[in-house]
Design a protein around this motif. Structure first.
Motif, short mmCIF file in Angstrom:
data_model
loop_
_atom_site.label_atom_id
_atom_site.label_comp_id
_atom_site.label_asym_id
_atom_site.label_seq_id
_atom_site.Cartn_x
_atom_site.Cartn_y
_atom_site.Cartn_z
N PHE A 14 0.86 -1.19 0.00
CA PHE A 14 0.00 0.00 0.00
C PHE A 14 0.89 1.23 0.00
N GLU A 15 0.52 2.21 -0.87
CA GLU A 15 1.28 3.45 -0.96
C GLU A 15 0.32 4.55 -1.38
N PHE A 58 3.06 1.35 9.09
CA PHE A 58 3.29 2.19 7.92
C PHE A 58 4.59 2.97 8.07
N LYS A 59 5.10 3.35 6.92
CA LYS A 59 6.26 4.22 6.85
C LYS A 59 5.81 5.59 6.35
N LEU A 60 6.10 6.64 7.10
CA LEU A 60 5.77 8.00 6.72
C LEU A 60 7.04 8.68 6.24
N GLU A 61 6.94 9.43 5.14
CA GLU A 61 8.13 10.02 4.55
C GLU A 61 7.81 11.42 4.04
N THR A 69 9.73 8.13 9.23
CA THR A 69 9.48 7.46 10.49
C THR A 69 8.46 6.35 10.24
N HIS A 70 8.10 5.65 11.34
CA HIS A 70 7.14 4.54 11.22
C HIS A 70 6.05 4.72 12.27
N ASN A 107 6.56 -3.83 6.97
CA ASN A 107 6.66 -5.01 7.85
C ASN A 107 7.91 -4.85 8.72
N LEU A 108 7.72 -4.77 10.02
CA LEU A 108 8.84 -4.56 10.95
C LEU A 108 8.98 -5.77 11.87
#
Length: 344
Positions: A14-15, A58-61, A69-70, A107-108
């Motif tokens: 997802f993006e 999610f990854k925020l950029e 960040t996540h 995925n962390l």
């Protein structure tokens, strides 16, 4: 792809791009105590179709600032094309209200170690920082190295940096046992050893000053002259000097009456001295018919003794002999005083 604010890419990822706003716009102030965001309902439909695993991360950029960040998701109640996030996350990403942020599923792995660094030392004054931290991290889904999280406790905010994380720089903290370590606060200053030594040396000095031991000694005053008895040279009664500088210990002085008395009272013989003969002659010249009690005229005896002293050598007699003469002198002298006749 679904336009500017959302899109769907193949491969189960997802993006999307959204305009960001703080959670205060939704009146969700409790969301500030965590890292979860609010997405629109359309994002939930896309995520469901992609069969994204839970928990959703999610990854925020921010591409303009190059910051990322996540985070996790709390609800899907935001307006379409918008995302609401805690204000501290916007500060980490250098985002302003209405800026575009890129959101991507991630995925962390579960974390096993994290190192935290408080901004101020007052965080260490908390009674039980471990319990407070555990309670606060319940609102977090993941931690990213380089982020600065905000901890609310007793109506006060504590900012903490994520310094290190293992096994990756971004880890999940949901249902995991994670070891937490603390680095010295940013405002912590190590004590200078030299200053510590100077302070330690100053403490005994301060104690001595308090006791009066370290005060400078007062200038010594000149001592008053003391009285020293019996100084100077010795003198005899006849005016002759005595050998030595000490006090006179000579046996010279007025003669005792024991010698002349014995000479007058003793019988005349071959051993009689001239003084004894003259004393006898003086007694013989006295008028007849009078009995004289005593050894003769005392004045005449003194004159004769003075003549004997002049004729004697000038050297003083030794101290031991003086003591011997004094010891031989009788304490009681008989037949002394003025003579009286029987007629009187």
């Amino acid at each position: 792809m679904f336009g500017l604010f959302g899109g769907l890419h193949g491969g189960g990822t997802f993006e999307a791009n959204y305009r960001c706003y703080p959670v205060s716009f939704l009146d969700k102030l409790d969301a500030e105590n965590g890292d979860k965001i609010f997405l629109p309902p359309s994002a939930l439909d896309r995520l469901a179709s992609l069969q994204i695993e839970f928990p959703m991360l999610f990854k925020l950029e921010n591409r303009k600032a190059g910051r990322s960040t996540h985070c996790g998701v709390l609800e899907f109640v935001a307006e379409e094309g918008m995302v609401y996030m805690p204000y501290w996350m916007m500060q980490n990403l250098l985002l302003e209200e209405g800026d575009i942020v890129k959101i991507q599923s991630a995925n962390l792995v579960k974390g096993s170690y994290v190192k935290l660094q408080p901004h101020t030392q007052d965080f260490l004054d908390i009674t039980n920082p471990k319990a407070v931290l555990e309670t606060t991290l319940r609102g977090y889904s993941c931690l990213t190295v380089g982020d600065c999280i905000c901890l609310h406790y007793n109506n006060k905010r504590y900012y903490i940096d994520i310094v290190e994380a293992k096994p990756q720089n971004a880890i999940s903290v949901i249902e995991t046992d994670c070891e937490v370590d603390f680095a010295p606060p940013l405002d912590y200053v190590e004590p200078n050893r030299d200053e510590g030594k100077q302070a330690a040396a100053a403490e005994p000095m301060a104690a001595d000053v308090a006791d009066g031991a370290a005060e400078p000694a007062a200038p010594s005053e000149p001592e008053e002259p003391k009285f020293i008895p019996f100084v100077g040279g010795g003198r005899r009664l006849d005016g002759k000097t005595v050998a030595g500088n000490g006090p006179s210990t000579s046996a010279s002085g007025p003669p005792t009456s024991s010698g002349p008395v014995r000479a007058a009272a003793g019988p005349s013989g071959s051993g009689s001295t001239p003084a004894t003969a003259s004393t006898s002659a003086a007694v013989a010249k006295r008028p007849a018919g009078k009995v004289m009690f005593g050894g003769g005229n005392r004045l005449l005896e003194k004159q004769m003794a003075a003549q004997q002293d002049k004729a004697a050598p000038t050297a003083p007699a030794p101290k031991k002999e003086e003591k011997k003469d004094e010891a031989e002198a009788p304490k009681f002298a008989a037949f002394t005083g003025k003579g009286r006749s029987l007629k009187d």
